[in-house]
Design a protein around this motif. Structure first.
Motif, short mmCIF file in Angstrom:
data_model
loop_
_atom_site.label_atom_id
_atom_site.label_comp_id
_atom_site.label_asym_id
_atom_site.label_seq_id
_atom_site.Cartn_x
_atom_site.Cartn_y
_atom_site.Cartn_z
N UNK A 133 2.42 7.04 38.09
CA UNK A 133 3.78 6.50 38.24
C UNK A 133 4.80 7.62 38.42
N UNK A 134 4.58 8.71 37.70
CA UNK A 134 5.48 9.86 37.86
C UNK A 134 4.87 10.92 38.78
N UNK A 237 -9.29 3.86 35.55
CA UNK A 237 -8.62 3.41 34.33
C UNK A 237 -9.44 2.42 33.52
N UNK A 239 -10.52 -0.29 34.30
CA UNK A 239 -10.08 -1.67 34.49
C UNK A 239 -11.15 -2.52 35.15
N UNK B 154 11.12 6.06 25.31
CA UNK B 154 10.92 4.96 26.27
C UNK B 154 10.63 3.62 25.61
N UNK B 219 -2.27 -1.03 30.90
CA UNK B 219 -2.34 -0.37 32.21
C UNK B 219 -3.75 0.19 32.41
N UNK B 220 -4.33 0.71 31.35
CA UNK B 220 -5.64 1.34 31.46
C UNK B 220 -6.34 1.36 30.11
N UNK B 226 -7.68 11.26 29.18
CA UNK B 226 -6.90 10.43 30.10
C UNK B 226 -5.73 9.75 29.38
N UNK B 229 -3.16 12.43 28.74
CA UNK B 229 -2.50 12.79 30.00
C UNK B 229 -1.52 11.69 30.41
N UNK B 233 2.41 12.38 30.76
CA UNK B 233 3.02 12.37 32.09
C UNK B 233 3.90 11.15 32.32
N UNK B 234 3.93 10.23 31.36
CA UNK B 234 4.78 9.05 31.51
C UNK B 234 4.10 7.93 32.26
N UNK B 235 2.81 8.07 32.52
CA UNK B 235 2.07 6.99 33.17
C UNK B 235 2.06 5.75 32.28
#
Lengths: 287, 364
Positions: A133-134, A237, A239, B154, B219-220, B226, B229, B233-235
């Motif tokens: 995303x970033x 991920x 998923x 956040x 999200x994951x 991971x 990370x 990183x803001x993911x």
């Protein structure tokens, strides 16, 4: 009698040449494979392996949707990756073979295979940082005003496919290029003499003649892609799971080697099926 | 994966490249009697591969410690099965799996008076796990929590005190779920009001539904590297199942990262260390264990480069800096220990069902 003796001597010589490879194959492929087959027919119960032959692991694979979907996910992703890689690699190989001057072709090929020089794991994590995303793509698109919200590019099948395609385009480029440079220019001249335009020449002459290169690369892509664990793990991920990830799950805590062996046999069957499908074009079948 | 408790599954992804040598090979190569006493082979988690932890012991005892990192109890026990008796001298193992090792008869009894039991936080002595029939087979060396890690800039930190918020739409698509079924099933059970110690087959349908709902919000689902990370990183903005081991090492560069134990509670992990039964160097191996659980060794292990977590020995605090203690939340441990529960310890059958549920959740 003398002729028979000579034949025997030749036969012994032939065996002498073949024997080391045969022994190697028996020791390092056939024996482990048979052991894996036997293991797949055993069962893991209560932390121990029970050596009673049965098809329980295979039955469980077909009965449990989560396991079976590992195979379908693997096949779908591999098919998408293989097709995309061919579509991208063919023009690249053609440009290198036909448009890049001979003296620069070697440099172009080295540039094409540069990604192979990096660690596979590092490359996958790098893609994660690009697609996040970033990441580079989202930040660039946001900065130039194309999008306002980041796109979901990472931790999904798209990310896995991108990571794989990046890797396999290079592999396919090499096999297709090797095929293209072997084609005599006379084929094109003959096609032109017969009234074929550029597309007809490509479609009816060049493409069929480069099918062995495409299929060799496609087969290698299939084998490497369907057996890979790292890229789907990092970029997907978790998923959706591919078959190698499910094999890893069996080994992690429970050490269920029989189930892992059964899943590995199924993976090998998928690769064998791909080989049979590609065999017509693979060079090994043509010699 | 494993007992990856903590940083653990980090090992799955080559987090630490510090595995120094295959012990089997080392043993085979060191047949000279003079050298035989100078090497120790330990099967460990990645935090033990930090030179800052191992070198002081090596120097003090003129010994070379060969370390092999493994990826979880299943993998660790398989390595031992495939090794010769005596290849391994020391084993680091998930606290909830010590009894599995005792069942396999691979751990040696350690004398109680050789270990600093009185100095270990009472809640993590875990006699039921580390001993059997009055005999001690392992000692807890490090512990921490599978809980909620987040970026406090956040998300609303107040929300993070309520675990059920992770199932709400507010944080949909902003959560990474830690990829280890045992603590995550424990956490899910806690949110359902079930104690980790009493989880049974009957609880699995509700837990499975809850896991599926969590996956839909996430999200994951990812390993330590991971997850870390993604948070850094803001993911993602939240890692569910993470804890101090995700954020403590990053706190200097990323002061925006934080973790908390929700009001419902959290899962406590603990790792243990023991001497291998077939070791030919039991005295040296015990010395190594004693070093690891000594206050100095504990301080180094707690702040090991692979992942940080609380030392089991309460006296380790004397060897930690104020900054390190702050990162570890040293002063809040009494409260955390009260509010957290140990990992579930399922039977083999229930364990298989839990893993199946986890696999189904990943494919959902």
């Amino acid at each position: 009698m003398a002729a028979v003796s000579l034949e025997d001597t030749e036969r012994r010589k032939a065996w002498g040449f073949v024997a080391p490879a045969l022994v190697w194959t028996l020791v390092f492929f056939v024996a482990p494979f048979l052991f894996m087959v036997a293991m797949s027919l055993w069962a893991q119960q209560g932390g121990s392996i029970v050596r009673v032959w049965n098809f329980g692991n295979y039955i469980a694979f077909f009965e449990k949707d989560a396991l079976f979907r590992g195979l379908t996910n693997s096949l779908e992703i591999t098919a998408i990756v293989t097709v995309l890689s061919i579509l991208l690699a063919y023009p690249l190989a053609w440009i290198i073979a036909e448009r890049v001057p001979k003296k620069y072709q070697r440099t172009a090929l080295i540039l094409a295979i540069l990604p192979f020089w990096t660690s596979y794991v590092v490359r996958s994590y790098s893609w994660l940082l690009v697609l996040a995303r970033n990441g580079v793509i989202n930040q660039t698109l946001i900065n130039i005003g194309v999008i306002t919200e980041p796109l979901e590019l990472a931790s999904n099948r798209t990310a896995t496919v991108i990571g794989f395609v990046h890797f396999f385009v290079m592999l396919l480029t090499l096999t297709i290029y090797a095929n293209l440079v072997q084609l005599s220019p006379n084929y094109r001249r003959a096609a032109a003499d017969l009234g074929a335009n550029a597309f007809q020449t490509f479609w009816h002459v060049i493409l069929p003649l480069t099918m062995p290169g495409i299929m060799t690369g496609a087969f290698l892509t299939f084998v490497l892609c369907i057996g890979d664990y790292v890229t789907p793990q990092i970029l997907g991920g978790n998923n959706e799971l591919v078959l190698p990830q499910i094999i890893m799950l069996q080994l992690g805590r429970r050490a269920d080697f029989p189930m892992a062996a059964a899943l590995s046999i199924i993976l090998m069957l998928a690769v064998t099926a791909a080989y049979v499908a590609c065999a017509r074009w693979l060079k090994i079948e043509r010699t | 994966m494993t007992d990856l408790i903590a940083g653990i599954s980090a090992r799955r992804f080559l987090t630490s490249a510090a595995t120094l040598a295959l012990a089997a090979a080392s043993v085979a190569l060191t047949s000279a009697p003079v050298l035989a006493q100078d090497e120790l082979n330990a099967l460990v988690w990645c935090d033990h591969t930090d030179p800052a932890l191992i070198e002081p012991f090596e120097k003090a005892n003129n010994v070379k410690v060969n370390l092999k990192e493994y990826e979880g109890t299943g993998a660790g026990l398989s390595i031992i099965d495939q090794s010769r008796p005596g290849d391994w001298d020391v084993l680091v193992i998930d606290g909830v799996d010590v009894q599995r090792a005792v069942d396999k008869d691979i751990l040696a009894e350690m004398p109680a008076d050789a270990l600093p039991n009185a100095d270990i936080f009472p809640e993590v002595r875990m006699e039921a796990n580390n001993s059997r029939d009055g005999k001690i087979y392992a000692v807890t060396e490090k512990f921490g929590y599978n809980t909620v890690s987040y970026d406090k800039t956040k998300v609303d930190p107040a929300d993070m005190k309520d675990m059920s918020k992770l199932w709400s739409d507010k944080y949909k698509g902003r959560i990474a779920v830690y990829d280890y079924y045992l603590p995550m099933i424990g956490l899910t059970g806690i949110d359902l009001g079930k104690a980790t110690a009493s989880l049974s087959d009957a609880d699995m349908p509700a837990i499975k539904d809850k896991l599926f709902a969590l996956k839909a919000n996430a999200k994951q689902v990812s390993d330590v590297v991971s997850s870390q990370t993604a948070l850094a990183t803001g993911e993602v903005d939240i890692v569910f199942g993470g804890g101090e081991w995700l954020t403590a090492g990053l706190v200097k560069d990323k002061p925006n990262l934080d973790w908390t134990i929700p009001e419902q509670g959290a899962v406590r992990w603990a790792q243990s260390i023991g001497v291998m039964k077939d070791s030919t160097k039991k005295d040296l191996a015990l010395k190594f264990v004693q070093y690891i659980v000594s206050p100095e060794g504990q301080a180094r292990l707690a702040t090991s480069s692979c992942y940080w977590a609380m030392p089991a020995n309460a006296k380790a605090g004397e060897h930690l800096t104020a900054e390190q203690k702050t990162a570890l939340r040293w002063d809040e441990q009494a409260d955390y220990l009260k509010r957290t529960q140990l990992y579930p310890i399922p039977s083999a059958e229930l364990d298989a069902k839990m893993q199946d549920a986890w696999t189904e959740m990943l494919q959902h």
